[in-house]
Design a protein around this motif. Structure first.
Motif, PDB file in Angstrom:
ATOM      1  N   SER A 196       1.022  -1.098   0.064  1.00 38.35           N
ATOM      2  CA  SER A 196       0.267   0.239   0.089  1.00 38.35           C
ATOM      3  C   SER A 196       0.951   1.226   0.062  1.00 38.35           C
ATOM      4  N   PRO A 234      -4.479  -1.520   1.545  1.00 40.33           N
ATOM      5  CA  PRO A 234      -5.432  -0.635   1.663  1.00 40.33           C
ATOM      6  C   PRO A 234      -5.301   0.518   0.738  1.00 40.33           C
ATOM      7  N   GLY A 244      -4.765   4.133   1.135  1.00 40.19           N
ATOM      8  CA  GLY A 244      -4.928   5.303   2.018  1.00 40.19           C
ATOM      9  C   GLY A 244      -5.366   4.882   3.739  1.00 40.19           C
ATOM     10  N   LEU A 245      -5.312   5.441   4.840  1.00 44.98           N
ATOM     11  CA  LEU A 245      -5.363   4.918   5.678  1.00 44.98           C
ATOM     12  C   LEU A 245      -7.130   4.564   6.554  1.00 44.98           C
ATOM     13  N   ASP A 246      -7.901   5.443   5.146  1.00 50.23           N
ATOM     14  CA  ASP A 246      -9.288   5.147   5.771  1.00 50.23           C
ATOM     15  C   ASP A 246      -9.757   3.836   5.793  1.00 50.23           C
ATOM     16  N   GLN A 247      -9.434   3.348   4.196  1.00 46.02           N
ATOM     17  CA  GLN A 247      -9.032   2.350   4.356  1.00 46.02           C
ATOM     18  C   GLN A 247      -8.800   0.847   4.914  1.00 46.02           C
ATOM     19  N   ARG A 251      -7.933   1.384   8.341  1.00 48.08           N
ATOM     20  CA  ARG A 251      -9.254   1.695   9.429  1.00 48.08           C
ATOM     21  C   ARG A 251     -10.240   1.130   8.629  1.00 48.08           C
ATOM     22  N   ASP A 252     -10.992   1.162   8.544  1.00 46.84           N
ATOM     23  CA  ASP A 252     -12.125   0.739   7.902  1.00 46.84           C
ATOM     24  C   ASP A 252     -11.632  -0.865   8.388  1.00 46.84           C
ATOM     25  N   HIS A 282     -15.700  -5.382   7.262  1.00 42.41           N
ATOM     26  CA  HIS A 282     -15.157  -4.352   7.384  1.00 42.41           C
ATOM     27  C   HIS A 282     -15.950  -3.761   8.270  1.00 42.41           C
ATOM     28  N   ASP A 333     -15.783  -0.778  12.525  1.00 40.37           N
ATOM     29  CA  ASP A 333     -15.519  -0.431  13.291  1.00 40.37           C
ATOM     30  C   ASP A 333     -14.718  -0.862  14.979  1.00 40.37           C
TER      31      ASP A 333
END
Length: 343
Positions: free
Chosen positions: A42, A167, A169-172, A174-175, A233, A235
């Motif tokens: 990534s 992933p 990016g960081l958002d993906q 984290r998800d 997916h 949190d």
């Protein structure tokens, strides 16, 4: 004067676990290796050892190419039958109880059965990480109803196949972070009618309004195809908040109903997602650490196979009359307790 005395009622029969086994893939993947793979694919710059530090998971087992959920279930099933001194043909009920399956159709129980060579009534039971305990309870009910004499309940979990290793990016990242806790495993138990001991108490609590908090949403009628929906997916912190909000009521009810305290159990088996999650469970419930069978640091979150692997690790040391408490936690959201006494 003649007095009629009613005949005493015969003792109520129960279903009990008479053999246990588990099966772990041979391949081990450390959190360090997993993080190196993610960063290489990534380009993300992640804090040193972040996967291990946040989860407390050092390693996990991962199914190899050509190993499937059924493969792990069959490995555990053969070992359980051997320990019980039974052949596959001695089973008249086979339940594959897992959050993972080989294919959408037919039921993975048929694939397991074909490998074993049995002819039992075969079906699947699925309820996220509570699947295996639900499967045991379903088999128990069928034995008590006279629908089966002996049942083989198996699970094979390969949640590592739903981990996003690239992933964007960081958002993906984290998800999909909860997926990095996953490890693969299989487990199996033989259930039979017993005259003493056995499964003495079962309770469940379900809060389905939280079904969308986490899961693998592909493969069904909503998202039948598409790589995006094949990954886990969710949190992890949100899932934890839901379980904390739900509270300890199912455990409180079990203790009040049975009159049992934590010290009355030889072992307390609880579904383990991460070490911080397990420590929070102990804090909320007061369960003593010395009653737990801690597997998550070396094996990760094995989904519904977790409790089966834990039981296999302690089963040989159990004596007649020893009690074991199963505590299942599953997405959906459901919580389950089962009290079993070794005959």
């Amino acid at each position: 004067m003649h007095i009629d005395h009613a005949a005493p009622e015969p003792p109520r029969r129960r279903a009990g676990i008479t053999a246990v086994a588990s099966f772990l893939p041979g391949r081990e993947v450390t959190s360090r290796q997993m993080q190196e793979r993610i960063t290489a694919a990534s380009g993300l710059s992640l804090p040193t050892r972040v996967l291990e530090r946040v989860t407390g998971i050092a390693s996990r087992r991962v199914a190899a190419e050509g190993e499937y959920a059924s493969t792990l279930a069959v490995g555990a099933a053969r070992a359980a039958l051997h320990r019980a001194g039974l052949a596959p043909q001695d089973m008249d009920l086979l339940v594959f109880a897992s959050a993972t399956r080989d294919v959408v159709e037919p039921a993975t129980a048929h694939i397991v059965q074909a490998e074993l060579g049995s002819r039992a009534h075969a079906l699947d039971v699925t309820n996220a990480c509570n699947s295996f305990v639900n499967g045991i309870d379903a088999a128990r009910a069928m034995i008590l109803a006279g629908r089966a004499r002996r049942a083989l309940v198996v699970t094979g979990e390969t949640p590592s196949r739903a981990v996003r290793h690239t992933p964007v990016g960081l958002d993906q990242f984290r998800d999909g972070f909860a997926g990095y806790t996953f490890g693969d495993a299989g487990a199996a138990v033989v259930l039979e009618a017993v005259d003493r001991g056995g499964i003495v108490d079962v309770d469940t609590e379900t809060h389905s309004e939280h079904w969308s908090v986490g899961g693998i949403f592909g493969g069904g009628s909503r998202h039948p195809r598409g790589d995006e929906h094949t990954y886990f997916h969710g949190d992890g912190s949100e899932l934890r908040e839901v379980f904390e909000k739900v509270g300890t009521s199912v455990l409180d009810r079990m203790r009040q109903r049975t009159g049992l305290a934590w010290d009355d159990f030889r072992h307390i088996l609880v579904h383990q997602v991460t070490m911080p999650y397990l420590e929070r469970f102990m804090e909320l419930t007061g369960v003593p650490r010395d009653r737990l069978v801690v597997t998550v640091p070396e094996l990760g979150n094995m989904a519904s196979a977790t409790l089966g692997v834990q039981l296999d690790r302690v089963h040989e040391g159990l004596r007649t009359g020893d009690r074991v408490l199963f505590v299942g936690l599953g997405g959906g959201v459901s919580i389950m307790t089962m009290v079993w006494e070794k005959a």
